[in-house]
Each structure stands twice: as C-alpha cells, then as structure tokens.
Design an enzyme around this catalytic site. Structure first.
Site, short mmCIF file in Angstrom:
data_model
loop_
_atom_site.label_atom_id
_atom_site.label_comp_id
_atom_site.label_asym_id
_atom_site.label_seq_id
_atom_site.Cartn_x
_atom_site.Cartn_y
_atom_site.Cartn_z
N ASP A 1 45.67 46.71 -33.07
CA ASP A 1 44.72 45.64 -33.41
C ASP A 1 44.25 45.81 -34.85
O ASP A 1 43.06 45.70 -35.15
CB ASP A 1 43.53 45.65 -32.45
CG ASP A 1 42.74 44.33 -32.51
OD1 ASP A 1 43.31 43.31 -32.96
OD2 ASP A 1 41.57 44.32 -32.11
N GLY B 1 31.06 42.48 -29.70
CA GLY B 1 32.41 42.16 -29.27
C GLY B 1 32.42 41.82 -27.80
O GLY B 1 31.38 41.84 -27.12
N GLY B 2 33.61 41.50 -27.28
CA GLY B 2 33.71 41.16 -25.89
C GLY B 2 33.48 42.34 -24.97
O GLY B 2 33.10 42.17 -23.81
N MET B 3 33.67 43.56 -25.48
CA MET B 3 33.58 44.74 -24.63
C MET B 3 32.35 45.59 -24.93
O MET B 3 31.84 46.28 -24.06
CB MET B 3 34.85 45.58 -24.81
CG MET B 3 34.97 46.75 -23.86
SD MET B 3 36.51 47.65 -24.09
CE MET B 3 36.22 48.39 -25.71
N LYS C 1 28.10 52.59 -30.63
CA LYS C 1 28.90 51.60 -29.92
C LYS C 1 28.62 51.76 -28.45
O LYS C 1 28.95 52.79 -27.84
CB LYS C 1 30.39 51.79 -30.22
CG LYS C 1 31.26 50.68 -29.64
CD LYS C 1 32.67 50.71 -30.23
CE LYS C 1 33.47 49.51 -29.78
NZ LYS C 1 34.81 49.45 -30.42
N ILE D 1 24.24 45.34 -35.17
CA ILE D 1 25.06 44.99 -36.34
C ILE D 1 26.43 44.43 -35.97
O ILE D 1 27.20 44.02 -36.84
CB ILE D 1 25.25 46.21 -37.27
CG1 ILE D 1 25.90 47.37 -36.51
CG2 ILE D 1 23.93 46.62 -37.89
CD1 ILE D 1 26.21 48.58 -37.39
N GLY D 2 26.76 44.41 -34.68
CA GLY D 2 28.06 43.87 -34.28
C GLY D 2 28.10 43.60 -32.79
O GLY D 2 27.42 44.27 -32.00
#
Length: 726
Positions: free
Chosen positions: A136, A24-26, A44, A21-22
C-alpha cells in the site's frame, strides 16, 4: 500511572491525548505525550468507535509485528504496544510533524523527488530483504520527521513472505486503487515488484502533477492499470522515462527485478539530469558570448581554454614525475585537451540542444528516403534517430523513424529472400542486429515484431527450399542460425509420372486437387481445398484450432498466455482469464479461445516448421470466399449456431466441408502493414444466428473469450493443371 481523562478521546494508560491527527477505516491516530519520558508520540488505536472483527485485529497485530522487526532510518519505528482503558489495541510511534508527501513543499522539484525516491527505494529494499511486501505504498504513507526525512509508514496490509502471514483472503484486492499494481487489482499473489509499481505511480505523479491512469471510479482505474499502456512523459521529462517504463510494466517479470535495480536506474536519470544542466549552462555561456560580440566570445573561449590547460597540467603532474621531458610534452597535451574540449562542446550542443532536434529528425528522414538505413555507421538514418533518443528517450518522431527503419529493413530482407539472394538477406539481418545492440533497440516493441516477421519469411523460404531447391539450404544456413531456426531436411521427390502432369504439395497429391477435397499433411490438421487457381491456391483448416492442438504448440514453444477478456466488457479485464481458464468449461476438442492475434501468428509459424509446408492466417477475402460458398461451408442451422454459454467440440461437426464458419467462435484474419488493430470475422457462441457474418477490430495483443482462429495452407498448383480444372 493514572491517565488523564478527556471525554472526547480514548483513554490510554501513560499517555495524555493532545488531538486526533488521522482517521482510517481500521484505526485512528492521535498526537499524544508519553508521560514518563515526556516525549511527543503518535498513537495508533484500533477502531475506538466500534468492536473490531477478527480480521481487523489480525491486520493491526500484523502491522505492529512487521514494524517491530524492521529497523531502518526510512521506515517508521514502534515504541510500545498495549491496550487502552476500554481494551482497544494500540501502538505508539515517533511523532512525524512535517506531514506526508501530499503536503511536501517543492514536491515537483527534481532534487526533492530524487531524495524522496532514493529513501523510499532503500526502505523497500530493506523490507523486501526481510521478506516483507508493503502492498500500500502511496503518498499518504510517506511521512516526514522533524529533520524532513521521509519515513515509510502504515504496514497494515503488509505481507510477510517468510511467515506466510496473510490477513486477507485469497482472491481479494488490497491496496489503494490509484497506486495498485495490475496483479493486486486482480487479487493475484504479489511480491516486492508490486511495491515498485506503486513507487512508479508516485514518481509519475510527482513529475507531472497527474496520475498516470484515471477513471470515473476505483474499478475503472484498476482496469486502466491492468490494460492501458505505460504512459509517455512530456519531452522535457524524458530523462525519467526509463524509470517509469521499468516500474509500470504490466507484468511483474518485465519490471525492475528489485528495489536496488530501480534505485540504480533512478541514479542514472539523476546523472542524465545533471549532465543536461551542465550542457545547458555551457550552451548558455556560448550564446551569451555570441550576444556580447566577437570580442566577448573570444575572451570567453580563451578563459575556457586556459582553464582546460591548467586542469590538464595538474592532471599530468599528479600522474607523472616532474621532469624536463614531462614538462617539454605539456604543451602538446594541453593543445590536445583543448581541442577535445572544443569538440565536446560542439557535440554537447548537438546532442542535448532541443533546438537541434528538428534538424536531426529531418536528416534522419532524408537518409531514410535515400535508403541509408543502418549503414554506414554514423551516416545512416538510424544514427540520427538514436542521437535524439539518447537525450529524449520517448521522442515520438525519433521512435517512429526507427520503426520505419526496421520496416524498410524487413522489406529488404524479404525481397532478398524472394530473389534468392540469401547472402544479402543474411547481411541485412546482421546489420539490423548490430543496430539493435548499438542503440538498445531490443527493449523496443518493434524489435520482437521485426524478428517475428523475418522468422516467418525465412521459415517459408526454408520449407520451399526443402521441397524444391535443396541446394539452397546451405546458403540459408547462416540466416537460419542467426534466427535460431532449424534447417529442414530435403523432402524426397517422387519419380515423375507420365500420367500426372501436376505435383501439388498436398499429401493427398495422389488424387487431383478439387474444390472441397479433403487433404492433410503429416503432423498437420485436416484441410479442405478452397481454391485451385494457380496464383491463389489454398486450403483452410476443416475446423478451428482446438485446445489440444494449441496445447501442443505451447508445450513445444513455452509461449505465455495473453491477457484475455470478454468482448465489449472492459470490467472482465480484472478476471484473469486465459486460454487455459476462459471462464467456462471446455473440452480438448473445443476451439481454443483467449488467444491473441500474435498468438495465432506464432502458432501458424510453428505449424509451418513442424510440417514443412507454408501455413498462415486467412485474409478476409479468402475467408469470406469460403464462408459464402454453401458447397464448402454449411449455412448457420441447428443448435450449434445459437447463442449459448460456451463453445462446443469441433468433432461434433459434419465431416464434409468446412465446419463452424458461421458459429462456435469468431476467427482472427491475416493483417499486413503496421497492424496496430486487427480483424476477426464470423459469428460465435455468444452471437446467435447471424447470416451477415459479423466482424470486428481489436488490439493484436489481447485475446477474447469468443475469438479463436483457423489456419490456411498455401498450395502449389501448376498453371496447366489449374486451367484444366476450371
């Protein structure tokens, strides 16, 4: 427990992966089912496609540790931390199925905005109380749970102020450029006020549908955040402007002190919004009654008065015992309440009706032309402009009108001082102070400019009185006290000399003043006389103001460094340059650079007080007259005039005449009027040989690595003496 294997996903013991569902760079986020509790969660997982480096692992662990110690209804919680079958770090969180703030329905609805902002500020207040700065905050990190409640997520680059846990190198930038505070863009230390800046950006975007600062790439956006002024909202959104102003201030010390202060201002905006809606409903009812005709209007008015009467009786009966005397006075109180309600209706229509703005602005401008500036209260131009600003805080016409009011007050005070009317000048300044207190003017940028101008005029008058009219010092004492200025001691006057027909105020007065004469005041810089014309006699600093001289001023005044950059290089704004660190080595005798025009003005004001003489910046005409005179200023010759990598010390210049008029640094010039842009003249270390004496215009609040300044000292030369020297 044996995990369910799916070839396209990672394998996490105890969980069944549903879908990704997502990304990111990390890390990658998956929707999964926790098998033993049969609940849907978000996983995550750190870098499943590659081997993570030490910094990524540290960030990931930092996020887990940070979230684990923050227990707040609007901060995403954490269930479990572990490793996948392949050894990748992961943690599980509640599933937040409603998406993030970018997909929230009705996201521009004021009530939705207020609800989300309150939740975010409460979450940040809690995090900051526990020593955690998010760093952030952006719409993608504001998620919504099944009950549509906002949750602040992704603490991957959070900074723990208490543990001093830093997972990024000093000097690097972290965060998303569109929402990044100026200090983050420069890689400087941050605290909770950086998060408030990001919230302010989000608020502006929610209100307008646009970002407050835009650019072609991330770097240009970061520069805009660091340099561009706080944006002004459209008039229909003006109730939100105080929140935007307090959140998007360039310097952290000018922002809200903490999240609770911003929340309080947000609540005031919500209250103003509610009052505006109520006023609009009342105004709509009144106009509808007028449209129905006189009968309808009177019926509506009667209904309103009846409601007010009932409310008044109920309020009185709740506060006092039911007695014959109380009932006997009820009619009088009801009539008073009715009259107050009627007046309030008229006042609300005048204050909040957009159709009344033109009338108020016109009346204010008419009173301004008639000279009714700040008094009498209620019948002055300032009152009309303030009435507009109470409803529309960013209305440009009202702000311009108030600025003109203070410009006219400044002119009156300066004229009164010139005429010797010290009591009148004091009264005008006190009227300006009362106006500033009454209307919240002290936060407007033209107030410090006004005060600085009056201080300069008063300092000049005090210095002249000390030299030639000491009996006037007592009359100037009240104004000096209001401006926090010291009153100088009278300057002893030498006995008149039969051989001397002139007494110029130079400390070198023992010798007749001539063009090119070297003079110097106690505690002042070396000067060269440029003009002995009685109406326009002046001397210029032999050299540009040095770093050592400017450092003495900073130590005495506590003045903060201005923003600085390189000329014609917008990217240099992110380098955090200042007069103390201009980006190259300087000695104490090098001319100071990275000082703004306002800094230079403040310096000459301080020098005037220190010496008891009148110093200022030179005008372009005065500076050019000296620069073109080869008997006073040597033409550009030698290595000192060639372009180089930095400035050189002024002690190395020739002792005779004016040094470095054609090189070393460009110099700020005098400005009169509004001074939205200001001028500098002369070549600098970066220009090379140029006999055309280049000039430029710039922002008065910004310093440059190749611009400094030179002082001018006015001279008193009697007419007869001046005529003899021609």
């Amino acid at each position: 427990m044996t995990p369910v294997r799916q070839a396209s996903f990672v394998e996490v013991p105890g969980y069944r992966i549903i879908r990704r569902i997502g990304q990111g760079g990390m890390a990658t986020i998956y929707l999964a089912t926790q098998l033993d509790l049969n609940r849907t969660v978000a996983l995550k997982v750190l870098s499943p496609e590659r081997t993570p480096d030490a910094e990524s692992v540290a960030r990931f662990e930092n996020e887990a540790r940070t979230i684990a110690r923050l227990d707040h209804p609007h901060i995403v919680s954490i269930h479990e931390v572990g490793r996948t079958e392949s050894g990748q770090l992961y943690f599980s969180m509640p599933s937040l199925p409603r998406g993030d703030l970018t997909t929230l329905p009705h996201r521009r609805d004021p009530q939705v905005i207020i609800r989300v902002m309150r939740a975010l500020l409460d979450a940040l207040a809690y995090a900051h109380d526990h020593g955690v700065v998010h760093r952030d905050v952006k719409p993608e990190n504001v998620l919504f749970d099944a009950l549509n409640q906002p949750q602040l997520a992704d603490f991957g680059i959070a900074l723990s102020l208490r543990d001093d846990l830093r997972v990024t190198r000093v000097g690097t930038t972290v965060g998303s450029s569109g929402y990044m505070s100026p200090e983050q863009a420069r890689g400087l230390p941050t605290d909770g006020r950086a998060d408030l800046y990001s919230v302010g950006v989000m608020l502006y975007e929610l209100l307008t549908g646009e970002m407050p600062y835009q650019g072609l790439d991330a770097l240009s956006v970061a520069i805009a955040h660091a340099e561009d002024p706080v944006p002004v909202l459209p008039p229909e959104l003006a109730v939100w402007q105080p929140v935007i102003d307090g959140a998007l201030a360039k310097h952290p010390e000018d922002r809200f002190a903490d999240a609770r202060s911003m929340r309080a201002e947000l609540d005031r905006a919500a209250q103003r919004l509610q009052e505006g809606r109520g006023a609009n409903r009342l105004r709509h009812w009144w106009r509808a009654g007028q449209a129905r005709g006189a009968t309808g209007a009177w019926v509506g008015a009667a209904a309103l008065l009846a409601s007010v009467a009932v409310l008044a009786v109920l309020m009185v009966s709740r506060r006092t015992p039911t007695s014959a005397a109380a009932l006997a006075g009820a009619d009088t109180r009801v009539s008073a309440h009715a009259a107050t309600a009627a007046r309030a209706e008229r006042d609300i229509g005048a204050l909040l009706g957009a159709d009344q703005l033109d009338q108020l602005i016109s009346e204010g401008n008419a009173r301004l032309q008639a000279g009714a500036l700040a008094t009498p209260d209620g019948k002055a131009a300032a009152d009309d402009f303030l009435r507009v600003l109470r409803t529309y805080p960013a209305n440009p016409e009202a702000l311009a009108g108030l600025k003109d009011v203070f410009a006219a007050l400044q002119q009156r005070i300066e004229q009164a001082l010139a005429n010797g009317d010290d009591a009148g000048a004091t009264e005008q300044y006190r009227a300006a102070q009362r106006l500033a207190d009454r209307g919240g003017i002290r936060e407007r940028p033209f107030w410090p400019e006004f005060v600085a101008a009056i201080r300069a005029a008063t300092s000049k008058t005090l210095a002249r009185a000390a030299r030639g009219a000491p009996q006037r010092l007592d009359g100037l004492q009240p104004l000096a006290s209001a401006l926090d200025l010291p009153v100088p001691q009278p300057v002893p006057q030498p006995p008149p000399s039969r051989s001397a027909s002139a007494s110029p105020r130079s400390t070198a007065a023992a010798a007749p003043l001539q063009r090119g004469s070297a003079i110097r005041d106690p505690d002042g810089p070396p000067l060269i006389v440029v003009s002995t014309t009685p109406a326009d006699a002046y001397a210029l600093g032999r050299a540009e103001v040095t770093r050592a001289e400017y450092a003495s001023f900073v130590a005495a005044s506590g003045r903060k460094p201005s923003a600085c950059r390189r000329l014609h290089n917008v990217f240099s704004a992110i380098l955090d340059l200042s007069w103390e660190a201009p980006g190259f080595e300087q000695g104490k005798d090098d001319p100071v650079v990275c000082v703004s025009w306002h800094d230079a003005r403040a310096y000459v004001g301080w020098l005037s007080l220190r010496t008891g003489q009148h110093y200022r910046l030179p005008s372009s005409g005065e500076w050019l007259a000296a620069a073109h005179d080869t008997t006073l200023a040597s033409p550009c010759t030698g290595a000192d005039c060639d372009a180089g990598e930095h400035t050189h010390g002024v002690d190395g210049a020739a002792a005779d005449g004016l040094a470095d008029m054609h090189g070393n640094v460009s110099e700020w010039m005098l400005c009169s009027g509004r001074c939205d842009t200001v001028t500098f003249r002369g070549g600098s270390w970066r220009d090379g040989r140029d006999e055309k004496l280049p000039s430029g215009r710039s922002d008065p609040d910004t310093g440059y690595t190749s611009v400094g300044f030179r002082v001018l000292r006015e001279l008193d030369v009697p007419a007869a003496a001046g005529q003899r020297r021609r």
